[in-house]
Design an enzyme around this catalytic site. Structure first.
Site, short mmCIF file in Angstrom:
data_model
loop_
_atom_site.label_atom_id
_atom_site.label_comp_id
_atom_site.label_asym_id
_atom_site.label_seq_id
_atom_site.Cartn_x
_atom_site.Cartn_y
_atom_site.Cartn_z
CG ASP A 265 -2.25 0.75 1.01
OD1 ASP A 265 -1.91 1.75 -0.02
OD2 ASP A 265 -3.16 0.77 1.37
C1 BGC Z 1 -5.03 3.40 0.11
C2 BGC Z 1 -5.08 2.53 -0.92
C3 BGC Z 1 -5.08 3.00 -2.36
C4 BGC Z 1 -3.85 3.75 -2.30
C5 BGC Z 1 -3.57 4.46 -3.55
C6 BGC Z 1 -3.76 4.19 0.19
O1 BGC Z 1 -3.69 5.20 0.83
O2 BGC Z 1 -5.00 2.75 1.37
O3 BGC Z 1 -6.40 1.66 -0.78
O4 BGC Z 1 -5.36 2.00 -3.17
O5 BGC Z 1 -3.67 4.69 -1.33
O6 BGC Z 1 -4.12 5.56 -3.88
#
Ligand code: BGC
Length: 742
Positions: A265
């Site tokens: 993530d």
């Molecule tokens: C979130 C993810 C997301 C990623 C990209 C993160 O902060 O937890 O779910 O896909 O950002 O935007």
């Protein structure tokens, strides 16, 4: 016409393994690590890094010209010409915004959900996006958690079914089709159990609970062929998911045989240091890579530290090769080596009539009717002279889109106010008052105007709830009531004596108990998306009949959380006979007079609205539940049926739900488990016998030894319109002599 990669021609039919291994053989270590790096579109020196072959993926670029430019650099200017994965959070639509995922889940319709994802894939791929970070299939049982909005609710079965439908929608029949994009199962795993619903928080989930509740949706999408997984930010039982080898390797790869890439993530690799799991970024890089995170999102630790880890023999080149080949294979599957540019984006794709009509359909089927006193709804424009439309969410095209709607525009939304006006035309005088500037406003400055228009109207439609900013990532609430002065506004309008129809737009369940007696009808619309206004209007005026059902339990009070239908029975379950409301005891009382069961003293033990609940403008009568056989041998199926009759005046759809209870287990089992559902249409007066087939394998669970198996014994089975249904029968699963020997 697709543009071919000029340096590495291949036809779609060529063999993936040999293509990828010959490419891998040509790559330097830096180029391999480059494939394992995903950079944000505003990263410094992005073009130069792509040119040097140091980037495998770019996130957050959605402009087709910019994407084509980046792909051109990758393909025409880098040494090996490897195309880019272009990632974006296409969560509930791209330009056409559908209801938030929790809203889509309220449709209980795989068809609706699949088509929402398909349209999102068509629109986003037309701009050059080839990878979305959805579906989010974290089981969510805490409505304080802002990300419940992005989830498919509290139930493993519903979430698995709809999550799989979403994957099909995004990925289509063939990932290499120009309108297919890769999906991503996130956040692996357990993120939804964040303590007290505070985002990014610790989760402590016993392995048995993890396997029986939190992992099934991930297993389901892995089995359905999802292309990618995302490791969660969160700490799982002391080992953050991003560095959790047991989770990412032993379960995901060894047990489930998942072979695609895992992405971290956002900055979750350096966060292993913040968690206190690693002393520095180099060891964070080691833990993530060794656990099996193939690509790093946003941060650059792989680029900084992998080479020294390899030189010091901590990570082997074979490990790297395996990880890079997973990424290259995904690119191959997406057809990127063959066609990576969107040369002539179609101008008729975005927000076209078909997409908008599905957005309306999805919103219509997602709305849940929670109350309808004395058939206040549907309204009739023939019997209303003046209508008061009140509330901060009545005419706000932005807020109705909800969280994660980066590429949707407020100006494309049709609001409730404009849809109502358009629907009633000149036959009804529609007056509007915002009442409060935002859903959070803590003053009554706008109340007088709202009271005035309500006083002069036959009906007040109040459109309240939460603005988009109150749910989603890092947007958690300790109270889940109507924020600001909204309850006061309802009380003020109630005093006028004008009947109130309350429409709620929100990203989570709301504790509605205090205001429920003040309103005549409640339609829960979640954040309904671009076409929310027309969908809600058609429901309010009876052009459509509400059919959505809650994908999550609505508590009476925040203190009841977590409250979900699939709870365990406990040794002292509460019941109507034993429940004593402390508020009714006016004198001193001995402790044992309070029932001694598992409940709170000051709130009924039941929810305000149970999982699966939703009213209609008609009534459905359930009867004659039957099993095809009472004794079912292990390994066989049985049929369970009930007859459902539409006894009201409206033709309508109903979501028929089947629940079971395994009465005795080697580990305790939930008091109810959803095992099937069907959306059926019944004309007024019509009956249908709905038949479910259950195989004994579908009754399996992880036991004490973490073996997944069905245990023989007695089962209750219910068919009904929500999880609180009482229409029940039973059956017994027995082992044959053969079963007993093995
Ligand atoms: C979130 C993810 C997301 C990623 C990209 C993160 O902060 O937890 O779910 O896909 O950002 O935007």
């Amino acid at each position: 016409m697709p543009t071919k990669n000029c340096q590495l021609h291949h036809s779609k039919g060529s063999d993936k393994e040999s293509y990828v291994s010959s490419l891998l053989a040509k790559m330097t270590l830096q180029e391999k690590i480059g494939q394992m790096s995903q950079l944000n579109n505003d990263a410094e020196k992005l073009d130069e890094s792509i040119q040097k072959g140091l980037v495998g993926s770019v996130i957050n670029e959605v402009d087709v010209i910019a994407i084509n430019r980046l792909q051109k650099i990758a393909i025409q200017e880098s040494r090996l010409g490897i195309p880019l994965l272009i990632g974006r959070d296409v969560i509930h639509g791209f330009n056409t915004i559908f209801p938030i995922p929790l809203g889509q889940a309220a449709s209980w319709s795989s068809d609706i959900v699949e088509l929402c994802a398909k349209i999102a894939a068509i629109e986003s791929s037309n701009n050059g996006v080839n990878w979305t970070f959805a579906p989010m299939i974290d089981i969510s049982r805490d409505p304080r958690w802002g990300r419940i909005a992005e989830s498919l609710g509290e139930d493993p079965y519903l979430c698995s079914t709809l999550g799989t439908a979403m994957v099909k929608g995004f990925q289509g029949n063939n990932l290499s089709d120009s309108s297919s994009i890769a999906a991503c199962a996130k956040h692996f795993a357990g993120y939804g159990a964040s303590e007290s619903g505070r985002d990014y928080n610790t989760t402590n989930i016993p392995e048995n609970e993890l396997r029986n509740v939190y992992l099934p949706p991930f297993k389901a999408v892995a089995d359905a062929g999802i292309s990618t997984f995302m490791a969660s930010f969160s700490d799982l039982n002391g080992i953050p998911a991003t560095g959790n080898k047991w989770l990412l390797n032993d379960i995901l790869r060894t047990e489930w045989r998942y072979s695609g890439p895992v992405v971290s993530d956002w900055e979750s690799i350096p966060q292993l240091v913040t968690h206190g799991f690693c002393a520095d970024k180099e060891s964070a890089t080691f833990e993530a890579c060794d656990a099996g995170v193939d690509m790093e999102m946003a941060s650059d630790n792989y680029a900084q530290h992998l080479i020294s880890l390899i030189q010091n023999d901590k990570i082997s080149i074979e490990q790297i090769d395996t990880m890079v080949s997973r990424i290259l294979k995904l690119k191959f599957d997406l057809g990127l080596f063959y066609s990576s540019f969107t040369e002539s984006p179609s101008s008729t794709v975005h927000l076209n009539d078909f997409h908008l009509s599905h957005a309306k359909q999805a919103a219509t089927k997602s709305c849940v009717l929670l109350k309808n006193n004395k058939q206040t709804l549907p309204l009739s424009k023939n019997t209303i002279d003046t209508l008061a439309v009140i509330g901060p969410l009545a005419d706000d095209g932005y807020e109705q889109l909800g969280t994660w709607a980066f590429d949707g525009k407020a100006s494309d939304s049709i609001t409730c106010l404009s849809a109502i006006k358009d629907y009633v035309k000149d036959s009804v005088d529609v007056k509007f008052s915002i009442g409060m500037e935002t859903s959070r406003s803590n003053n009554d400055d706008g109340f007088d105007e709202a009271i005035n228009i309500a006083s002069a109207a036959n009906i007040a439609i109040m459109i309240l709830g939460e603005e988009a900013i109150l749910s989603g990532e890092a947007h958690c609430r300790s109270n889940i009531n109507l924020p600001g002065y909204q309850e006061e506004l309802i009380n003020a309008i109630y005093e006028t004596g004008t009947p109130i129809v309350l429409v709620i737009m929100a990203g989570r369940p709301i504790t509605l108990q205090p205001i429920l007696p003040k309103v005549d009808a409640v339609l829960f619309a979640w954040h309904p998306g671009t076409m929310g206004g027309p969908a809600i209007t058609e429901l309010l005026f009876g052009e459509e009949c509400p059919s959505g059902k809650l994908p999550v339990t609505f508590p009476r009070a925040v203190g009841q959380i977590p409250l979900y239908y699939g709870q365990k029975n406990t040794g002292r379950p509460p019941s109507e006979e034993t429940f004593v409301d402390i508020n009714t005891i006016k004198t001193k009382a001995p402790q044992t007079s309070l029932g001694m069961t598992s409940t709170h003293l000051d709130t009924h033990y039941s929810p305000l609205f149970p999982f699966g609940f939703g009213l209609s403008y008609t009534q459905f009568d359930y009867k004659n539940i039957k099993v095809s056989e009472y004794c079912v041998p292990m390994g066989k199926s049985l049929k369970v049926e009930a007859t459902i009759t539409n006894t009201g005046d409206f033709d309508a759809e109903e979501i028929v739900q089947l629940y079971i209870r395994d009465l005795v287990g080697s580990v305790t089992r939930p008091v109810k488990e959803l095992k099937g559902f069907k959306r059926i249409y019944l004309a007024a007066g019509q009956s249908e016998t709905v038949i479910f087939v259950i195989h004994t394998d579908e009754l399996a669970f992880y036991d004490r030894q973490m073996k997944f198996k069905t245990e023989p014994g007695l089962f209750n089975v219910w068919i009904g319109g929500n999880s609180d249904t009482e229409l029940k029968t039973e059956f017994e699963v027995f082992c044959t002599e053969h079963d007993e020997k093995i």
